[in-house]
Design a protein around this motif. Sequence first.
Motif, mmCIF file in Angstrom:
data_model
loop_
_atom_site.group_PDB
_atom_site.id
_atom_site.type_symbol
_atom_site.label_atom_id
_atom_site.label_comp_id
_atom_site.label_asym_id
_atom_site.label_seq_id
_atom_site.Cartn_x
_atom_site.Cartn_y
_atom_site.Cartn_z
ATOM 1 N N ASN A 14 -16.539 -15.687 26.180
ATOM 2 C CA ASN A 14 -17.488 -14.628 25.838
ATOM 3 C C ASN A 14 -18.446 -14.475 27.013
ATOM 4 O OD1 ASN A 14 -16.467 -14.274 23.142
ATOM 5 N ND2 ASN A 14 -17.511 -16.172 22.588
ATOM 6 N N ILE A 15 -18.432 -13.324 27.646
ATOM 7 C CA ILE A 15 -19.223 -13.137 28.856
ATOM 8 C C ILE A 15 -20.701 -13.381 28.578
ATOM 9 C CG2 ILE A 15 -19.908 -11.479 30.627
ATOM 10 C CD1 ILE A 15 -17.241 -10.135 30.329
ATOM 11 N N ALA A 20 -17.437 -10.059 24.318
ATOM 12 C CA ALA A 20 -16.254 -10.860 24.607
ATOM 13 C C ALA A 20 -15.692 -10.524 25.977
ATOM 14 C CB ALA A 20 -15.191 -10.648 23.531
ATOM 15 N N GLY A 21 -15.145 -11.549 26.644
ATOM 16 C CA GLY A 21 -14.529 -11.352 27.948
ATOM 17 C C GLY A 21 -13.021 -11.385 27.898
ATOM 18 N N ARG A 22 -12.456 -11.191 26.688
ATOM 19 C CA ARG A 22 -11.009 -11.303 26.527
ATOM 20 C C ARG A 22 -10.271 -10.275 27.389
ATOM 21 N NH1 ARG A 22 -11.096 -10.408 21.624
ATOM 22 N NH2 ARG A 22 -11.561 -12.533 20.993
ATOM 23 N N GLU A 23 -10.733 -9.038 27.342
ATOM 24 C CA GLU A 23 -10.056 -7.988 28.110
ATOM 25 C C GLU A 23 -10.146 -8.255 29.603
ATOM 26 O OE1 GLU A 23 -10.281 -3.146 28.857
ATOM 27 O OE2 GLU A 23 -11.624 -4.109 27.417
ATOM 28 N N GLN A 42 -14.182 -24.658 20.728
ATOM 29 C CA GLN A 42 -14.793 -23.732 21.674
ATOM 30 C C GLN A 42 -15.656 -22.700 20.963
ATOM 31 O OE1 GLN A 42 -14.022 -20.199 22.174
ATOM 32 N NE2 GLN A 42 -15.692 -20.205 23.675
ATOM 33 N N ALA A 43 -15.264 -22.298 19.772
ATOM 34 C CA ALA A 43 -15.938 -21.182 19.101
ATOM 35 C C ALA A 43 -16.969 -21.616 18.082
ATOM 36 C CB ALA A 43 -14.897 -20.281 18.423
ATOM 37 N N TRP A 44 -16.884 -22.848 17.551
ATOM 38 C CA TRP A 44 -17.730 -23.190 16.414
ATOM 39 C C TRP A 44 -18.563 -24.439 16.669
ATOM 40 C CZ3 TRP A 44 -18.709 -19.689 13.021
ATOM 41 C CH2 TRP A 44 -17.773 -18.675 12.804
#
Length: 412
Positions: free
Chosen positions: A200-201, A211-214, A345-347
């Motif tokens: 996540n940027i 989000a930095g997924r793209e 990583q997310a929680w």
Amino acid sequence: MKLVVQVRLLPTPEQAAALEATLHACNEAASWVSEVAFARGEFKNFALRRHTYDTVKSRWDLGAQAAQHVIKKTCDAYTTLKANLRAGNLGKPGSKRYRQVAEKPVVFRPQGAQPYDDRMLSWQIPGRTVSIWTTGGRVKSVAFTASAEQLATLALYRKGESDLLERDGMWFLNATCEVPEAPLNTEPVDFLGIDLGIVNIATTSDGEILAGRELNRIRTRERGLRAKLQKKNTPSAKRRLKKRRRKEARRAKDINHKIAKHMVAEAERTGRGIALEDLTGIRERVRLRKPQRATHSSWAFAQLGQFIAYKARKAGVPVMHVDPAYTSRTCAECGHIDQANRVSQAWFACRSCGFVDHADRNSSRNIRARAWELWRRGAPSTAPAPPRTPRVGTGRKRSITASDARCASPAL
């Protein structure tokens, strides 16, 4: 505050040839001055001028102003090099990389930027042309293109020097502008904490996740494409590689500009300041496995932080940089610190009070709390630019150069 407005020149073939010859002559002269400075151990402008000024003028047929700018540019390059060596940006003292740059003189690229002052360059903004000095004489009516916002900024705020440079066959002028900034908000109601990351940027303490997924997918695809083209190594593959140069960097820069603009606008609208982590030197501190290095090195957190800082300064929004230690392991509710709190990583799940939240949002709340505590204790905002280094030896006021300013489009 100082910003740089970059405009693209549209020279005719004859004008482009004159500009190219000028850049090559100036940078060849700068490389020679660098060798003299390195051999003598003399890196001050006025002292170095005594050893090189006459030779630079006669050997490369440069005017008085151009010769002085060549010498000054060389001194500035060594000042920057020494600062990077002291900061550890080029490795530890004694390392191979450190020795490679410290034990030989600085060399300037033939297309490297050359500073111009108002004696060497004049702007005709209504007609969108410039008159510029070259080694073959004054070249007039060189057309340039710019947006309406850039033209307005140039007409109102241009002050100081401009840099001429060539990149990928295109010509640019970077003009320094002194743009007025809003009064600093000295009584923010709170701070907007921003956690910067790779997945996540940016994540704010309000819960907004960018989000930095793209962007990461695009970077992975670009790396794979570059590897295939480099392996193929045919003339058409080389043409495609040249065409795609800097494409990924331009896309990342555009995304960072948009994120920074959004964050500053939100903080300004709500009367808050901005809290960021101080991530200076993180690339040197972190050790990664080989598959992770490309992703980590592509992370433009420093650029995003700079964009946020200068946009905030322009809007009068205070910015605080806080220590990032343990922000991802600390519970934003009870303050309990434990590595096991970061379950993935997310929680984030606190082992003490049971608080559960998105990990990046929890970190951003800790950043906000630390910034607010620093502000309450009277710590100053870190948004203003660092103090300028005075010019030594000449006794005159140091002029403003485009390389001193923070580079940005005034439209952002």
